[in-house]
Design an enzyme around this catalytic site. Structure first.
Site, PDB file in Angstrom:
ATOM      1  N   ARG A 188       0.756  -1.558   0.201  1.00  0.00           N
ATOM      2  CA  ARG A 188       0.285   0.023   0.281  1.00  0.00           C
ATOM      3  C   ARG A 188       0.687   1.032  -0.304  1.00  0.00           C
ATOM      4  O   ARG A 188      -0.011   2.095   0.360  1.00  0.00           O
ATOM      5  CB  ARG A 188      -1.087  -0.272   1.057  1.00  0.00           C
ATOM      6  N   ARG A 244      -3.590   6.026  -0.213  1.00  0.00           N
ATOM      7  CA  ARG A 244      -3.830   7.025   0.267  1.00  0.00           C
ATOM      8  C   ARG A 244      -3.133   8.055   1.155  1.00  0.00           C
ATOM      9  O   ARG A 244      -3.465   8.838   1.198  1.00  0.00           O
ATOM     10  CB  ARG A 244      -5.517   6.878   0.868  1.00  0.00           C
ATOM     11  N   ARG A 298      -5.729  11.592  -7.821  1.00  0.00           N
ATOM     12  CA  ARG A 298      -6.586  11.272  -8.220  1.00  0.00           C
ATOM     13  C   ARG A 298      -8.016  11.549  -8.590  1.00  0.00           C
ATOM     14  O   ARG A 298      -8.517  12.140  -8.386  1.00  0.00           O
ATOM     15  CB  ARG A 298      -6.764  10.221  -6.879  1.00  0.00           C
ATOM     16  N   ASP A 355      -5.461  -3.041  -8.193  1.00  0.00           N
ATOM     17  CA  ASP A 355      -6.841  -3.822  -7.142  1.00  0.00           C
ATOM     18  C   ASP A 355      -6.805  -5.369  -6.797  1.00  0.00           C
ATOM     19  O   ASP A 355      -7.155  -5.841  -8.345  1.00  0.00           O
ATOM     20  CB  ASP A 355      -7.735  -3.371  -6.552  1.00  0.00           C
ATOM     21  N   TYR A 363     -14.516 -12.102  -0.811  1.00  0.00           N
ATOM     22  CA  TYR A 363     -14.916 -10.586  -0.848  1.00  0.00           C
ATOM     23  C   TYR A 363     -16.606 -11.102  -1.675  1.00  0.00           C
ATOM     24  O   TYR A 363     -17.985 -10.333  -1.638  1.00  0.00           O
ATOM     25  CB  TYR A 363     -14.337  -9.891  -1.847  1.00  0.00           C
TER      26      TYR A 363
HETATM   27  O1  CP3 Z   1       0.401   0.810  -2.998  1.00  0.00           O
HETATM   28  C1  CP3 Z   1      -0.075  -0.992  -3.194  1.00  0.00           C
HETATM   29  O2  CP3 Z   1      -0.017  -1.596  -2.464  1.00  0.00           O
HETATM   30  C2  CP3 Z   1      -0.765  -1.010  -5.092  1.00  0.00           C
HETATM   31  C3  CP3 Z   1      -2.295  -0.693  -5.006  1.00  0.00           C
HETATM   32  C4  CP3 Z   1      -2.734  -1.868  -4.173  1.00  0.00           C
HETATM   33  C5  CP3 Z   1      -3.977  -1.206  -3.702  1.00  0.00           C
HETATM   34  N1  CP3 Z   1      -5.029  -2.693  -3.443  1.00  0.00           N
HETATM   35  C6  CP3 Z   1      -4.502  -0.121  -3.945  1.00  0.00           C
HETATM   36  C7  CP3 Z   1      -6.189   0.354  -3.431  1.00  0.00           C
HETATM   37  C8  CP3 Z   1      -2.872  -3.091  -4.084  1.00  0.00           C
HETATM   38  C9  CP3 Z   1      -2.286  -4.505  -3.793  1.00  0.00           C
HETATM   39  C10 CP3 Z   1      -3.992  -3.769  -3.106  1.00  0.00           C
HETATM   40  C11 CP3 Z   1      -4.459  -4.939  -2.695  1.00  0.00           C
HETATM   41  C12 CP3 Z   1      -5.155  -5.300  -1.979  1.00  0.00           C
HETATM   42  N2  CP3 Z   1      -7.016  -4.528  -2.039  1.00  0.00           N
HETATM   43  C13 CP3 Z   1      -5.792  -5.858  -0.697  1.00  0.00           C
HETATM   44  C14 CP3 Z   1      -5.083  -6.926  -0.179  1.00  0.00           C
HETATM   45  C15 CP3 Z   1      -3.862  -6.260   0.452  1.00  0.00           C
HETATM   46  C16 CP3 Z   1      -4.382  -6.214   2.085  1.00  0.00           C
HETATM   47  O3  CP3 Z   1      -4.161  -4.864   2.678  1.00  0.00           O
HETATM   48  O4  CP3 Z   1      -4.667  -6.817   2.019  1.00  0.00           O
HETATM   49  C17 CP3 Z   1      -7.291  -5.913  -0.799  1.00  0.00           C
HETATM   50  C18 CP3 Z   1      -7.384  -7.150   0.441  1.00  0.00           C
HETATM   51  C19 CP3 Z   1      -7.606  -5.074  -1.272  1.00  0.00           C
HETATM   52  C20 CP3 Z   1      -9.491  -5.114  -1.546  1.00  0.00           C
HETATM   53  C21 CP3 Z   1      -9.545  -3.276  -1.558  1.00  0.00           C
HETATM   54  N3  CP3 Z   1      -9.484  -2.743  -2.243  1.00  0.00           N
HETATM   55  C22 CP3 Z   1      -9.859  -2.599   0.150  1.00  0.00           C
HETATM   56  C23 CP3 Z   1      -9.388  -3.851   1.478  1.00  0.00           C
HETATM   57  C24 CP3 Z   1      -9.517  -1.420   0.093  1.00  0.00           C
HETATM   58  C25 CP3 Z   1      -9.770   0.200   0.686  1.00  0.00           C
HETATM   59  C26 CP3 Z   1     -10.977   0.215   1.154  1.00  0.00           C
HETATM   60  C27 CP3 Z   1     -10.597   1.635   2.346  1.00  0.00           C
HETATM   61  O5  CP3 Z   1     -11.327   2.517   1.291  1.00  0.00           O
HETATM   62  O6  CP3 Z   1     -10.478   1.770   2.461  1.00  0.00           O
HETATM   63  C28 CP3 Z   1      -9.468  -0.688  -1.622  1.00  0.00           C
HETATM   64  C29 CP3 Z   1      -9.451   0.333  -2.300  1.00  0.00           C
HETATM   65  C30 CP3 Z   1      -8.147   0.387  -2.431  1.00  0.00           C
HETATM   66  N4  CP3 Z   1      -6.963  -0.426  -2.932  1.00  0.00           N
HETATM   67  C31 CP3 Z   1      -8.024   1.180  -2.675  1.00  0.00           C
HETATM   68  C32 CP3 Z   1      -6.075   1.583  -3.136  1.00  0.00           C
HETATM   69  C33 CP3 Z   1      -5.178   3.165  -2.781  1.00  0.00           C
HETATM   70  C34 CP3 Z   1      -8.146   3.340  -1.502  1.00  0.00           C
HETATM   71  C35 CP3 Z   1      -9.136   3.375  -2.729  1.00  0.00           C
HETATM   72  C36 CP3 Z   1      -8.930   4.551  -3.110  1.00  0.00           C
HETATM   73  O7  CP3 Z   1      -7.731   5.743  -3.170  1.00  0.00           O
HETATM   74  O8  CP3 Z   1      -9.350   5.034  -4.525  1.00  0.00           O
END
Ligand code: CP3
Length: 358
Positions: free
Chosen positions: A33, A37, A46, A82, A157
């Site tokens: 991550r 954000r 974004r 994602d 999910y």
């Molecule tokens: O920097 C990175 O790691 C690269 C991008 C990345 C994202 N998601 C971007 C993202 C990666 C590798 C992921 C993987 C991901 N997504 C996982 C596995 C990693 C982990 O943390 O266990 C999981 C479980 C997800 C599912 C998911 N997607 C979640 C839990 C969320 C967060 C929701 C929130 O807003 O709190 C997302 C959305 C997401 N994926 C965001 C980002 C930057 C945040 C929303 C946004 O800014 O648009």
């Protein structure tokens, strides 16, 4: 055929070498991550809407992927995307809601829902991902890490309809209808392989399989219900000959099996000591991890002290990549993260050497 990622000459390939088990002269570091954000420059560029809209703009996605590399000097980039992108792209009906995560209006319930999970055709379904990686392959001097969600975590999910604390629906389907469970896992395995293969051919130099929530299962249920599928992903991509990381949270009792999946690295969460992880995995894989992301919030002093402890505990493992035990928390201060990167680069190898001395 090898992925283009390997033919691209990288200025800094420390992560690749560590992931192959080499004790590198400097300790490589990147963060789960890191793109997203916690960075003001991310919030500035974004687009409105969900991440699923933003990633369809390859120039912008490449820029977001590069931001943490520029700011922190980390040794790897992770693609801004994602884990639910392949299921989204085949039209399962999934959204990402900010602050909540993936949300499905019509969750997976019965055999009929398998029809909503056709095979992925990356060249058409996720052309924007391939395009983003091609832009990055030209820009990056560090390896690009591609990734996919592991079948269990993606299934959780699809079945729950969103994030869950108890996984009641997932466990129910798994235990009441194992035939359907395995069919679902097979579909998700195929999606992950197709997606990862396309990422690697476009230029990703290694990949991570995220099985973030699998730590809620027992070792025996993992063996029966999950391992055959996750292992098929590593086996299915072995011909591409690139390093791979297998990660989940709360996996102390699963690490032994996860290390036998065919991965070259196990990602260790912050509830397991790296020295214990090494013993459990018998040194068969390199290790990645495992600073508690909360330490970044406590402040620079705490973050650096705890990072020193992580580096010392890592000494036992020749192949080692510094990372967090899970993703960067959104409210993290980039200055603290930068201080951790600098510590790992300046003092990491020395701390590992000191800890190896009797
Ligand atoms: O920097 C990175 O790691 C690269 C991008 C990345 C994202 N998601 C971007 C993202 C990666 C590798 C992921 C993987 C991901 N997504 C996982 C596995 C990693 C982990 O943390 O266990 C999981 C479980 C997800 C599912 C998911 N997607 C979640 C839990 C969320 C967060 C929701 C929130 O807003 O709190 C997302 C959305 C997401 N994926 C965001 C980002 C930057 C945040 C929303 C946004 O800014 O648009």
């Amino acid at each position: 055929m090898k992925g283009q990622g390997l033919s691209h000459k990288l200025e800094n390939d420390l992560v690749i070498r560590a992931a192959m088990g080499e004790r590198t002269p400097n300790v490589p570091v990147w963060f789960m991550r890191q793109a997203g954000r916690s960075l003001p420059e991310y919030r500035a560029v974004r687009k409105r809407g969900s991440i699923l809209d933003t990633i369809q703009d390859p120039q912008l996605s490449a820029e977001i992927t590069l931001q943490p590399v520029r700011r922190y000097g980390v040794d790897a980039a992770i693609l801004y995307s994602d884990i639910i992108v392949p299921t989204f792209a085949v039209g399962f009906g999934i959204e990402v809601v900010e602050g909540r995560g993936p949300v499905i209006r019509d969750p997976f319930r019965s055999e009929d829902d398998l029809k909503r999970l056709r095979d992925l055709e990356p060249e058409t379904d996720t052309a924007y991902v391939i395009e983003t990686i091609k832009i990055l392959a030209n820009e990056l001097s560090v390896p690009l890490i591609g990734f996919a969600g592991a079948p269990f975590t993606v299934a959780s999910y699809l079945i729950e309809g969103g994030p869950s604390r108890t996984y009641v629906k997932t466990k129910s389907l798994m235990r009441l209808n194992p035939v359907l469970w395995h069919q679902l896992m097979e579909r998700l395995t195929r999606l992950a392989i197709a997606s990862l293969e396309s990422q690697i051919r476009a230029g990703a130099a290694m990949f991570q399989l995220f099985d973030s929530w699998v730590g809620i299962l027992s070792p025996s249920e993992y063996r029966e219900m999950v391992a055959p599928h996750s292992n098929a992903i590593f086996r299915g991509l072995a011909h591409l000959n690139i390093p791979s990381i297998h990660f989940g949270v709360g996996t102390a009792s699963l690490l032994e099996q996860m290390a036998k999946s065919g991965c070259t690295v196990v990602g260790v969460d912050d509830r397991t000591g790296l020295d214990d992880a090494f013993r459990i995995t018998k040194g068969k894989v390199a290790l990645q991890g495992n600073l508690d992301p909360v330490n970044i919030l406590i402040g620079t002093e705490a973050a650096l002290n705890e990072s020193r402890k992580v580096l010392s505990a890592s000494a036992i493992s020749p192949g080692y990549i510094f990372n967090l035990g899970h993703g960067i928390l959104p409210e993290s201060d980039p200055e603290v993260i930068k201080a951790v990167v600098d510590l790992v680069h300046e003092k990491g190898a020395g701390l590992r050497e000191d800890a190896s001395k009797p």
